[in-house]
Design an enzyme around this catalytic site. Structure first.
Site, PDB file in Angstrom:
ATOM      1  N   GLU A 178      42.435  40.474  35.919  1.00  0.00           N
ATOM      2  CA  GLU A 178      41.678  41.727  35.994  1.00  0.00           C
ATOM      3  C   GLU A 178      42.492  42.892  35.428  1.00  0.00           C
ATOM      4  O   GLU A 178      41.964  43.738  34.696  1.00  0.00           O
ATOM      5  CB  GLU A 178      41.270  42.029  37.447  1.00  0.00           C
ATOM      6  CG  GLU A 178      40.311  41.034  38.069  1.00  0.00           C
ATOM      7  CD  GLU A 178      38.887  41.123  37.524  1.00  0.00           C
ATOM      8  OE1 GLU A 178      38.620  41.948  36.644  1.00  0.00           O
ATOM      9  OE2 GLU A 178      38.041  40.330  37.996  1.00  0.00           O
ATOM     10  N   ARG A 182      41.308  44.862  32.101  1.00  0.00           N
ATOM     11  CA  ARG A 182      40.835  46.236  32.346  1.00  0.00           C
ATOM     12  C   ARG A 182      41.877  47.287  31.983  1.00  0.00           C
ATOM     13  O   ARG A 182      41.544  48.309  31.393  1.00  0.00           O
ATOM     14  CB  ARG A 182      40.460  46.411  33.833  1.00  0.00           C
ATOM     15  CG  ARG A 182      39.308  45.536  34.256  1.00  0.00           C
ATOM     16  CD  ARG A 182      38.871  45.839  35.677  1.00  0.00           C
ATOM     17  NE  ARG A 182      38.048  44.755  36.203  1.00  0.00           N
ATOM     18  CZ  ARG A 182      37.002  44.913  37.002  1.00  0.00           C
ATOM     19  NH1 ARG A 182      36.639  46.103  37.396  1.00  0.00           N
ATOM     20  NH2 ARG A 182      36.326  43.863  37.433  1.00  0.00           N
ATOM     21  N   ASP A 310      33.259  31.336  32.327  1.00  0.00           N
ATOM     22  CA  ASP A 310      32.674  32.082  31.203  1.00  0.00           C
ATOM     23  C   ASP A 310      33.604  32.429  30.032  1.00  0.00           C
ATOM     24  O   ASP A 310      33.439  31.962  28.906  1.00  0.00           O
ATOM     25  CB  ASP A 310      32.002  33.372  31.723  1.00  0.00           C
ATOM     26  CG  ASP A 310      32.869  34.185  32.714  1.00  0.00           C
ATOM     27  OD1 ASP A 310      34.029  33.806  32.943  1.00  0.00           O
ATOM     28  OD2 ASP A 310      32.365  35.206  33.234  1.00  0.00           O
ATOM     29  N   GLU A 446      26.716  42.002  30.983  1.00  0.00           N
ATOM     30  CA  GLU A 446      26.637  40.891  30.017  1.00  0.00           C
ATOM     31  C   GLU A 446      25.361  40.886  29.173  1.00  0.00           C
ATOM     32  O   GLU A 446      25.407  40.584  27.972  1.00  0.00           O
ATOM     33  CB  GLU A 446      26.789  39.538  30.740  1.00  0.00           C
ATOM     34  CG  GLU A 446      28.193  39.278  31.279  1.00  0.00           C
ATOM     35  CD  GLU A 446      28.528  40.087  32.529  1.00  0.00           C
ATOM     36  OE1 GLU A 446      27.583  40.548  33.201  1.00  0.00           O
ATOM     37  OE2 GLU A 446      29.725  40.264  32.834  1.00  0.00           O
TER      38      GLU A 446
HETATM   39  C1  DMJ Z   1      34.049  42.298  33.841  1.00  0.00           C
HETATM   40  O1  DMJ Z   1      35.185  42.608  34.541  1.00  0.00           O
HETATM   41  C2  DMJ Z   1      34.372  41.442  32.670  1.00  0.00           C
HETATM   42  O2  DMJ Z   1      33.312  41.461  31.772  1.00  0.00           O
HETATM   43  C3  DMJ Z   1      34.678  40.036  33.061  1.00  0.00           C
HETATM   44  O3  DMJ Z   1      34.963  39.222  31.972  1.00  0.00           O
HETATM   45  C4  DMJ Z   1      33.522  39.464  33.830  1.00  0.00           C
HETATM   46  N1  DMJ Z   1      33.129  40.290  34.899  1.00  0.00           N
HETATM   47  C5  DMJ Z   1      33.029  41.706  34.749  1.00  0.00           C
HETATM   48  C6  DMJ Z   1      31.664  42.236  34.414  1.00  0.00           C
HETATM   49  O4  DMJ Z   1      30.616  41.561  34.914  1.00  0.00           O
END
Ligand code: DMJ
Length: 543
Positions: A178, A182, A310, A446
């Site tokens: 994260e 981020r 994902d 998404e």
């Molecule tokens: C975000 O922090 C990023 O896109 C991550 O890859 C997946 N989850 C969240 C948004 O849904």
């Protein structure tokens, strides 16, 4: 001999009538004209041919069997070229829809600034701050959106905070993935956009601390890092790391290496991809947990393109693009995985045959017809691959899946999608349904992310219309006095707020909506940028 031939020709020529000679002259003129025309048209199409040749080459490189994979060690040591990289110029909103999204961003930023400045998140209903990593997440994550929107006042106050307040010395565990996507991703994008060395210094400091995650016996990162003590460990509840997490840091670590001229970051992160490349998989599909001590997958873990799976798939393609399409095994693994998706996970619902991507649960055998909203990133990634020479059926899959994602929004009175949608495979009436436990919405990005990819890559304005419908749902149901709140139940016309504004709402959801509504769909040109998993654009390199 020559003389004899010439003499013969001259004699035959003299024997021709005037009419016959005129016909020969005419013929010569016509042939010469055709020749000149052909030559000039060849010149005109040569640029086009070169482009097609590049595309063809990249298609050939996409072969799963013909091209030998590039030696990973060789790739790792590739000299970092000095490249002249263009920087985009952002001129602000150009139409009413873009102005509306900018106003939404300002509303969210204002509320955060008034009630939670310097904290990770705002609780917009109670007007209180919330901390997760104590890294001012909303400022850092949202800053490049402000820059892209041309909000220089907001950008400047965020920049000042980062410069004077953002430190990584606290004795506190953070999630490696994260913080990488981020915070590190955002710092690198802001550095790229502005060339302000402060952003790079912060990124370097953070990157050096995050490197502790790779200290496991296998080199597969631990999930948790203490930035202050530079130590890392598995989460308390498990020995395992999440597959998507350990494979979704490579764009950021590579860019940090390129920007600092220190290959150590890229080497550590790329080694993870290389290791995972070597592991056995189910037609390219991976279980969602991996043991950082042994370097092996948890064999019976779920296979999904939703939570924890994902972005493994997303970063295969994006790393290949980031490195100028030079690392073949990444493309091979991506292509195999998408075939695996088609074979094992892509199914159709009943009665209307909606295409969706389900999961393989426990031991990879039992098909579960459920799809996380997270999976709606896939159409955008598929379209990106197709635009870079991958097969047409990838695009067909993208279009059909995108439509199903759209229906997960359109099915509800809020015009917002739930966290998880379940599909019926033998129902005479309903293709999909939402369980109350899964009916919440974190205002995730998404679907609008995929809309933007499809819009940029096809120019089809239907995707803008779909995005506008969703934007209106957000405004009607998620907007509150101090910002935007996650919701408890998208099935209700009066959804209860969850009192949380996620940083990705500013970083991703609003950014993608703004880009989607642009008249110029190439504001951020996908032939020049890869967008990280948190919507932070990073430049594409030559290798
Ligand atoms: C975000 O922090 C990023 O896109 C991550 O890859 C997946 N989850 C969240 C948004 O849904």
């Amino acid at each position: 001999m020559d003389n004899t031939v010439c003499g013969f020709c001259r004699m035959r020529w003299n024997q021709l009538s005037r009419l016959q000679r005129s016909l020969v002259y005419g013929l010569v003129v016509v042939v010469a004209t055709i020749f000149v025309l052909l030559y000039t048209s060849r010149m005109a199409v040569s640029a086009d041919k070169i482009r097609k040749k590049v595309e063809q080459d990249s298609r050939n490189n996409s072969s799963l069997v013909i091209e030998p994979a590039v030696d990973a060690a060789q790739v790792k040591k590739t000299v970092i070229e000095s490249e002249i990289i263009e920087r985009p110029i952002f001129t602000g909103p150009s139409n009413a829809r873009q102005f509306a999204v900018v106003e939404s961003f300002k509303h969210a930023w204002r509320g955060y600034k008034a009630h939670a400045w310097g904290h990770d998140n705002l609780k917009p209903v109670s007007g209180a701050p919330h901390d997760w990593f104590s890294l001012g997440l909303t400022i850092v994550d949202g800053l490049d959106t402000a820059y892209i929107m041309g909000l220089m006042e907001e950008f400047e106050e965020g920049r000042q905070w980062i410069k004077t307040e953002l430190v990584f010395t606290k004795n506190k565990d953070v999630n490696f993935f994260e913080v990488t996507i981020r915070v590190l991703g955002a710092l690198l994008t802001n550095y790229h956009f502005t060339q302000d060395p402060m952003f790079l210094e912060k990124a370097k400091d953070l990157g050096e601390r995050l490197m502790a995650a790779f200290s496991s016996p296998s080199g597969i990162p631990y999930s948790d890092v203490n930035l202050g003590t530079r130590t890392a460990h598995a989460p308390e509840w498990s020995h395992f790391s999440t597959t998507a997490e350990v494979t979704t840091v490579q764009l950021e670590f590579r860019e940090l290496s390129r920007a600092t001229n220190n290959p150590a970051f890229e080497d550590a992160a790329a080694a993870v991809s290389e290791k995972i490349h070597q592991l056995p998989k189910k037609h390219g599909l991976v279980p969602i947990f991996i043991n950082p001590n042994t370097g092996h997958f948890l064999p019976h873990a779920t296979i999904t393109l939703g939570a924890r799976g994902d972005s493994y798939y997303e970063y295969l393609l994006k790393q290949w693009l980031q490195t100028g399409k030079t690392i073949n095994y990444l493309l091979d693994d991506y292509m195999t995985a998408i075939e695996g998706v088609r074979e094992y996970l892509a199914k159709r619902s009943s009665p209307n045959k909606r295409l969706f991507i389900g999961e393989l649960a426990s031991g990879s055998e039992a098909f579960n017809p459920k799809m996380d909203h997270l999976t709606c990133f896939l159409p955008g990634t598929l379209a990106l691959g197709h635009a870079n020479g991958l097969p047409d059926w990838h695009m067909t899959l993208a279009e059909q899946l995108l439509y199903t994602c759209y229906l997960t929004y359109a099915a509800h009175p809020t015009f917002l999608a739930p966290e998880i949608t379940h599909f019926n495979m033998a129902s005479p009436t309903d293709d999909m349904y939402t369980k109350t436990a899964d009916a919440h919405s974190l205002l995730r990005p998404e679907f609008v992310e995929s809309l933007w990819y499809m819009y940029q890559l096809t120019g089809n304005s239907t995707y803008q219309e779909w995005g506008w419908q969703i934007y209106q749902g957000l405004e009607k149901y998620a907007r509150v006095e101090n910002g935007y709140t996650s919701l408890n139940n998208v099935k209700s016309e009066k959804p209860i707020p969850r009192d949380m504004m996620e940083s990705f709402f500013l970083s991703e959801t609003l950014k993608y909506l703004y880009l989607l509504f642009a008249d110029d769909r190439f504001i951020i040109d996908l032939s020049k940028y890869v967008i990280n998993s948190e919507a932070h654009p990073l430049p594409i390199h030559k290798n």
